[in-house]
Design a protein around this motif. Structure first.
Motif: not given
Length: 272
Positions: A113-114, A117, A119, A122-125
């Motif tokens: 998720a990192a 990301s 940004h 943020e984390l990309d779930d």
């Protein structure tokens, strides 16, 4: 027991492993980093590891939107093409609905998720596209028609070797990244095909619990009584010829250092 031949010649009924990338530690001039495509009757296509460049090679052999993913560990050379796969599954015009399956170490979701990301804060779930599960040492799962058994290896981060068994009894074992240890010998016992990392030539100066030499790969193959030894994860700065020679000196069965794009059939020809 296995044979390298073009993908079009693959026959239904066989388990097959295709090398998507085999360069150790970094992308090489002739190969992506680590990644392997496993196909078997009655089983969805599986990408084992997903290092740099693997997504491009995968497109030659399978629809990336249809593969599931098993990660041995989370070093960059084994997983960091996954953000590209996330883009494919979300935005390709013909991307499938639903979720693919992913197994990996306990921190797989947070690390990937990192990495994906948009940004820094943020984390990309990515649970919208993958159902994520964690490996545990000694775990056994069913995957399509295959039985999959994992053991934790000796490596600076949690790294899981995998043993795949099909209904005929044919066995493929993938070492993942590891130093020499009892777990890899146990995992590889009687394997028909042993896909084993060999990152350097043998020296007492090699760091402990990190990687295997060609000598150690051959010793493990001998101790485990495997049928065939496939060497992989050789970095661009390591002599392939020297690694092969070391392995052949320690193991009297067939030895081959894989290259990207090769495919190998896994057949049961040994009594269990």
């Amino acid at each position: 027991m296995f044979g390298s031949r073009p993908p079009a010649a693959w026959q239904a009924g066989e388990v097959r492993v295709t090398v998507l990338g085999c360069s150790g530690s970094v992308v090489g001039p002739d190969s992506p980093a680590s990644g392997y495509l496993l196909t078997a009757p009655g089983t969805e296509p599986l990408a084992i590891d997903f290092g740099g460049g693997v997504l491009g090679t995968l497109q030659r052999f399978a629809d990336p939107g249809e593969v599931n993913v098993f990660l041995s560990h989370l070093h960059a050379d084994h997983c960091l093409d996954l953000p590209g796969l996330f883009v494919w599954r979300r935005y390709h015009p013909n991307a499938p609905t639903g979720k693919a399956l992913m197994y990996g170490p306990a921190d797989t979701w947070s690390r990937m998720a990192a990495a994906s990301s948009p940004h820094g804060a943020e984390l990309d779930d990515f649970t919208d596209i993958f159902d994520v599960h964690s490996w545990s040492d000694g775990q056994t799962i069913s995957y399509g028609a295959l039985n999959v058994h994992v053991r934790e290896m000796k490596h600076p981060t949690a790294s899981f070797g995998m043993r795949f068994t099909d209904p005929s009894g044919a066995v493929l074992v993938y070492s993942a990244d590891t130093g020499i240890c009892d777990a890899i010998v146990e995992l590889a016992q009687g394997a028909d095909v042993f896909l084993c990392e060999a990152s350097w030539t043998h020296s007492p100066k090699n760091p402990a619990d990190l990687h295997l030499s060609g000598t150690e790969a051959g010793q493990i193959a001998t101790a485990a009584g495997v049928g065939e030894l496939l060497l992989t994860h050789i970095p661009p700065w390591t002599s392939r010829e020297d690694v092969i020679a070391e392995a052949k000196a320690a193991f009297d069965g067939p030895v081959h250092a894989v290259v990207a794009g090769e495919g190998f059939d896994v057949r049961c020809t040994r009594s269990r």
